[in-house]
Design an enzyme around this catalytic site. Structure first.
Site, PDB file in Angstrom:
ATOM      1  N   VAL A  52      10.972  20.778   5.841  1.00  0.00           N
ATOM      2  CA  VAL A  52      11.598  19.617   5.194  1.00  0.00           C
ATOM      3  C   VAL A  52      11.494  19.643   3.674  1.00  0.00           C
ATOM      4  O   VAL A  52      12.084  18.795   3.007  1.00  0.00           O
ATOM      5  CB  VAL A  52      11.001  18.285   5.724  1.00  0.00           C
ATOM      6  CG1 VAL A  52      11.358  18.095   7.178  1.00  0.00           C
ATOM      7  CG2 VAL A  52       9.492  18.233   5.498  1.00  0.00           C
ATOM      8  N   TYR A  53      10.757  20.567   3.106  1.00  0.00           N
ATOM      9  CA  TYR A  53      10.661  20.630   1.650  1.00  0.00           C
ATOM     10  C   TYR A  53      12.017  21.039   1.078  1.00  0.00           C
ATOM     11  O   TYR A  53      12.520  22.129   1.363  1.00  0.00           O
ATOM     12  CB  TYR A  53       9.587  21.623   1.205  1.00  0.00           C
ATOM     13  CG  TYR A  53       8.159  21.217   1.532  1.00  0.00           C
ATOM     14  CD1 TYR A  53       7.847  19.948   2.003  1.00  0.00           C
ATOM     15  CD2 TYR A  53       7.106  22.118   1.363  1.00  0.00           C
ATOM     16  CE1 TYR A  53       6.548  19.592   2.308  1.00  0.00           C
ATOM     17  CE2 TYR A  53       5.799  21.759   1.654  1.00  0.00           C
ATOM     18  CZ  TYR A  53       5.527  20.506   2.131  1.00  0.00           C
ATOM     19  OH  TYR A  53       4.229  20.146   2.426  1.00  0.00           O
TER      20      TYR A  53
END
Length: 325
Positions: A52-53
């Site tokens: 999700v970064y």
């Protein structure tokens, strides 16, 4: 850089990890390349990222740098999965979501395995044994070498780690990744004792108190800092009176040791029982270089005790034991 075992496993990693949460967002490709090269040249091996970064951008960037700059074989790559796949479901640690997310991470990273794969959060809607079976599948299929968890409470970690130890063919949890610093010592109540007992190594996230322990917010708000942008709420909770006292104590210790508050705060976390490595997420290579300089710092016992005392978390029942009958 000194190496440590990753929990109760045979894998050794650098005792400082490189975090990539800002890569692909606030940190561009050239700056990320400078950081990774500096880190690897200093003997660093552990690089932590997540699917999700930057919506996968951090993994994409790390994959390109491993292809062009630092060989994959020289790094211990850790990534995470478990945030929801859309809709109103914030977390999703179902077997379907986790294994699909792992395959997507491998594609972005340009590798056929990760060294450490971690469940990013506790999902109350998925049976824990289903989540853990996904970890077993990842290892048995060769897509992950070791597994761990993030963001669990003490009882959740104990349940997960004990389940994995209870049956043949299940993979031991190597790590738990949790926020831990002089400004946030809550894991010492239950989670850290459980991790120590079960042989689960701690990866310390936000070891600099979200940047506050560097002392940069003591008098002003630096331009371009987290407090000057959309991450302000992430930082503001550590700007109260109690936190200021801890930051002042760190600054005093740094003055006495002719070093920086950053290095004092980082050395304190690094040398706590159970910690494998603090994870440092720097915006620039210059910031990372300052963190790497902490490798040479060993806090004198009297300073360590003073910092322990000024930052001690409150303890109440049942941790404090029974009162008088």
């Amino acid at each position: 850089m000194e190496q440590r075992h990753l929990g109760r496993t045979g894998l050794r990693v650098s005792r400082l990890g490189l975090g990539t949460m800002t890569w692909g967002r606030g940190t561009g490709e050239q700056e990320a390349a400078d950081q990774l090269k500096l880190f690897a040249d200093a003997g660093g091996t552990l690089v932590d990222t997540a699917d999700v970064y930057a919506d996968g951008g951090a993994e994409h960037l790390l994959g390109r740098l491993m292809a062009d700059l630092v060989p994959r074989s020289e790094l211990v790559v850790a990534t995470k999965a478990g945030y929801g796949s859309g809709g109103d479901r914030r977390f999703d640690t179902s077997r379907r979501h986790l294994l699909a997310a792992l395959d997507a991470s491998l594609d972005r990273l340009g590798t056929d395995y990760v060294d450490l794969w971690q469940v990013h959060a506790w999902d109350p809607e998925t049976p824990l044994e289903e989540t853990l079976q996904a970890l077993d599948t990842a290892v048995s299929s060769g897509r992950a070498r070791y597994v761990g968890i993030c963001g669990f409470s003490g009882w959740q970690l104990a349940k997960a780690a004990t389940w994995q130890l209870a049956g043949p063919g299940r993979v031991r949890l190597a790590t738990c990744q949790m926020e831990y610093s002089l400004l946030e010592r809550g894991i010492e109540r239950e989670l850290l004792p459980a991790a120590l007992d079960l042989g689960v190594g701690l990866l310390a996230a936000s070891p600099l108190g979200r940047g506050v322990l560097t002392g940069k917010y003591r008098s002003t708000v630096p331009e371009g800092s987290r407090l000057d942008g959309d991450l302000a709420p992430f930082v503001e909770q550590y700007l109260d009176e109690e936190s200021r006292g801890i930051v002042d104590a760190v600054a005093t210790a740094a003055d006495g040791l002719a070093t920086t508050p950053l290095q004092v705060a980082l050395a304190w976390v690094r040398d706590r029982p159970g910690v494998v490595a603090p994870l440092v997420g720097a915006r620039t290579a210059r910031q990372l270089e300052s963190a790497l300089d902490a490798e040479r710092l060993v806090l004198p016992e009297e300073i360590r005790r003073a910092l322990d005392d000024v930052s001690a978390p409150s303890v109440s029942y049942p941790d404090a034991g029974f009162g008088a009958a």
